[in-house]
Design a protein around this motif. Structure first.
Motif, PDB file in Angstrom:
ATOM      1  N   ARG A  45     -22.610  -7.123  82.175  1.00 32.26           N
ATOM      2  CA  ARG A  45     -23.857  -7.625  82.728  1.00 32.26           C
ATOM      3  C   ARG A  45     -25.035  -6.886  82.100  1.00 32.26           C
ATOM      4  O   ARG A  45     -24.927  -5.745  81.704  1.00 32.26           O
ATOM      5  CB  ARG A  45     -23.881  -7.443  84.234  1.00 32.26           C
ATOM      6  N   GLY A  46     -26.171  -7.553  82.031  1.00 29.70           N
ATOM      7  CA  GLY A  46     -27.355  -6.957  81.437  1.00 29.70           C
ATOM      8  C   GLY A  46     -27.942  -5.870  82.318  1.00 29.70           C
ATOM      9  O   GLY A  46     -27.591  -5.712  83.486  1.00 29.70           O
ATOM     10  N   ARG A  47     -28.872  -5.150  81.752  1.00 26.21           N
ATOM     11  CA  ARG A  47     -29.490  -4.029  82.440  1.00 26.21           C
ATOM     12  C   ARG A  47     -30.272  -4.468  83.680  1.00 26.21           C
ATOM     13  O   ARG A  47     -30.290  -3.774  84.682  1.00 26.21           O
ATOM     14  CB  ARG A  47     -30.423  -3.320  81.466  1.00 26.21           C
ATOM     15  N   PHE A  48     -30.900  -5.628  83.623  1.00 26.95           N
ATOM     16  CA  PHE A  48     -31.776  -6.061  84.704  1.00 26.95           C
ATOM     17  C   PHE A  48     -31.165  -7.162  85.558  1.00 26.95           C
ATOM     18  O   PHE A  48     -31.876  -7.829  86.306  1.00 26.95           O
ATOM     19  CB  PHE A  48     -33.117  -6.537  84.126  1.00 26.95           C
ATOM     20  N   ASP A  49     -29.860  -7.371  85.469  1.00 21.28           N
ATOM     21  CA  ASP A  49     -29.238  -8.438  86.238  1.00 21.28           C
ATOM     22  C   ASP A  49     -29.339  -8.199  87.737  1.00 21.28           C
ATOM     23  O   ASP A  49     -29.486  -9.132  88.511  1.00 21.28           O
ATOM     24  CB  ASP A  49     -27.777  -8.622  85.825  1.00 21.28           C
ATOM     25  N   GLY A  50     -29.266  -6.960  88.179  1.00 19.28           N
ATOM     26  CA  GLY A  50     -29.422  -6.659  89.605  1.00 19.28           C
ATOM     27  C   GLY A  50     -30.806  -7.028  90.098  1.00 19.28           C
ATOM     28  O   GLY A  50     -30.968  -7.582  91.190  1.00 19.28           O
ATOM     29  N   VAL A  51     -31.808  -6.741  89.298  1.00 17.05           N
ATOM     30  CA  VAL A  51     -33.183  -7.094  89.661  1.00 17.05           C
ATOM     31  C   VAL A  51     -33.340  -8.607  89.690  1.00 17.05           C
ATOM     32  O   VAL A  51     -33.954  -9.163  90.604  1.00 17.05           O
ATOM     33  CB  VAL A  51     -34.181  -6.451  88.674  1.00 17.05           C
ATOM     34  N   LYS A  52     -32.750  -9.280  88.704  1.00 21.72           N
ATOM     35  CA  LYS A  52     -32.831 -10.742  88.662  1.00 21.72           C
ATOM     36  C   LYS A  52     -32.170 -11.356  89.889  1.00 21.72           C
ATOM     37  O   LYS A  52     -32.695 -12.311  90.459  1.00 21.72           O
ATOM     38  CB  LYS A  52     -32.171 -11.274  87.391  1.00 21.72           C
ATOM     39  N   ASP A  53     -31.026 -10.800  90.294  1.00 20.88           N
ATOM     40  CA  ASP A  53     -30.336 -11.316  91.475  1.00 20.88           C
ATOM     41  C   ASP A  53     -31.192 -11.144  92.723  1.00 20.88           C
ATOM     42  O   ASP A  53     -31.287 -12.056  93.549  1.00 20.88           O
ATOM     43  CB  ASP A  53     -28.994 -10.609  91.668  1.00 20.88           C
ATOM     44  N   ARG A  54     -31.823  -9.982  92.864  1.00 26.13           N
ATOM     45  CA  ARG A  54     -32.690  -9.767  94.029  1.00 26.13           C
ATOM     46  C   ARG A  54     -33.885 -10.704  94.021  1.00 26.13           C
ATOM     47  O   ARG A  54     -34.294 -11.212  95.066  1.00 26.13           O
ATOM     48  CB  ARG A  54     -33.154  -8.316  94.071  1.00 26.13           C
ATOM     49  N   LEU A  55     -34.461 -10.944  92.833  1.00 27.83           N
ATOM     50  CA  LEU A  55     -35.590 -11.875  92.749  1.00 27.83           C
ATOM     51  C   LEU A  55     -35.163 -13.302  93.091  1.00 27.83           C
ATOM     52  O   LEU A  55     -35.905 -14.037  93.744  1.00 27.83           O
ATOM     53  CB  LEU A  55     -36.219 -11.825  91.362  1.00 27.83           C
ATOM     54  N   ARG A  56     -33.964 -13.693  92.649  1.00 27.90           N
ATOM     55  CA  ARG A  56     -33.468 -15.028  92.999  1.00 27.90           C
ATOM     56  C   ARG A  56     -33.273 -15.170  94.504  1.00 27.90           C
ATOM     57  O   ARG A  56     -33.605 -16.207  95.084  1.00 27.90           O
ATOM     58  CB  ARG A  56     -32.158 -15.314  92.266  1.00 27.90           C
ATOM     59  N   LYS A  57     -32.734 -14.133  95.149  1.00 31.82           N
ATOM     60  CA  LYS A  57     -32.541 -14.173  96.599  1.00 31.82           C
ATOM     61  C   LYS A  57     -33.884 -14.224  97.319  1.00 31.82           C
ATOM     62  O   LYS A  57     -34.058 -14.965  98.283  1.00 31.82           O
ATOM     63  CB  LYS A  57     -31.733 -12.964  97.053  1.00 31.82           C
ATOM     64  N   PHE A  58     -34.841 -13.426  96.821  1.00 33.91           N
ATOM     65  CA  PHE A  58     -36.183 -13.435  97.403  1.00 33.91           C
ATOM     66  C   PHE A  58     -36.801 -14.821  97.289  1.00 33.91           C
ATOM     67  O   PHE A  58     -37.368 -15.349  98.240  1.00 33.91           O
ATOM     68  CB  PHE A  58     -37.054 -12.392  96.695  1.00 33.91           C
ATOM     69  N   ARG A  59     -36.664 -15.405  96.111  1.00 30.76           N
ATOM     70  CA  ARG A  59     -37.219 -16.735  95.879  1.00 30.76           C
ATOM     71  C   ARG A  59     -36.528 -17.791  96.741  1.00 30.76           C
ATOM     72  O   ARG A  59     -37.168 -18.711  97.250  1.00 30.76           O
ATOM     73  CB  ARG A  59     -37.084 -17.070  94.394  1.00 30.76           C
ATOM     74  N   ALA A  60     -35.226 -17.664  96.936  1.00 32.33           N
ATOM     75  CA  ALA A  60     -34.495 -18.611  97.783  1.00 32.33           C
ATOM     76  C   ALA A  60     -34.977 -18.518  99.230  1.00 32.33           C
ATOM     77  O   ALA A  60     -35.115 -19.545  99.907  1.00 32.33           O
ATOM     78  CB  ALA A  60     -32.998 -18.350  97.696  1.00 32.33           C
TER      79      ALA A  60
END
Length: 183
Positions: A45-60
């Motif tokens: 997984r990429g370095r920022f995948d955890g941040v991306k996942d949190r942003l997706r959850k926030f956006r959802a």
């Protein structure tokens, strides 16, 4: 890190580890089973995948509530427009004017499809302009530089910057430095 962290520098008889008497570098060669933390399959997984996942959850969570979605879109619209306007003002001045414009458009493009199209169009035109200018002779480049300088001087005069500085250095009698708009 697992292979490098557990090195025994005194020579433990394990293959690949340093023996101080032989003059090898500490750690020796890493075999195919002893990889650093970036090489293993558990780190694909990429370095920022955890941040991306949190942003997706926030956006959802925002998308679940219509009022929050509308408020979020208005906030992004206001923020993107302010950054874009600041970038447009900064274009002729030395510094990152175009970068600010592209950041403003990127902020807007995160919510609005029209901004995504404008961003793509603007990047293409900017790249075409810089490529064209790069192919020109020195005279044309100096002409563009002079025109940019005139725009900077004109906007500073119109914004009354010269009159402000004239007051600091005691040149108030030079009334031609005063802006016709803000004077």
């Amino acid at each position: 890190m697992c292979a490098v962290r557990d090195l025994d520098r005194t020579g433990s008889g394990r293959p690949g580890l340093a023996d101080p008497g032989r003059g090898e570098r500490a750690g020796g060669d890493l075999s195919s089973t002893e990889q650093t933390s970036r090489g293993g399959p558990e780190h694909e997984r990429g370095r920022f995948d955890g941040v991306k996942d949190r942003l997706r959850k926030f956006r959802a969570r925002i998308d679940e509530r219509p009022t929050a979605r509308r408020t979020y879109r208005v906030g992004i619209g206001v923020l993107g427009t302010l950054v874009l306007a600041g970038g447009i003002v900064a274009i002729p001045y030395p510094g990152p004017g175009w970068a600010i414009v592209f950041v403003g458009l990127a902020i807007l493009a995160s919510e609005f499809t029209w901004a995504k199209r404008v961003l793509t169009f603007a990047k293409g035109k900017y790249d075409a302009w810089t490529a064209w200018l790069g192919r020109q002779n020195l005279f044309v480049k100096l002409l563009v530089l002079a025109a940019t300088g005139l725009v900077v001087v004109a906007t500073l005069w119109l914004l009354n910057a010269f009159w402000l500085v004239a007051g600091w250095v005691g040149l108030q009698e030079w009334t031609w430095l005063q802006s016709p708009i803000l004077g």
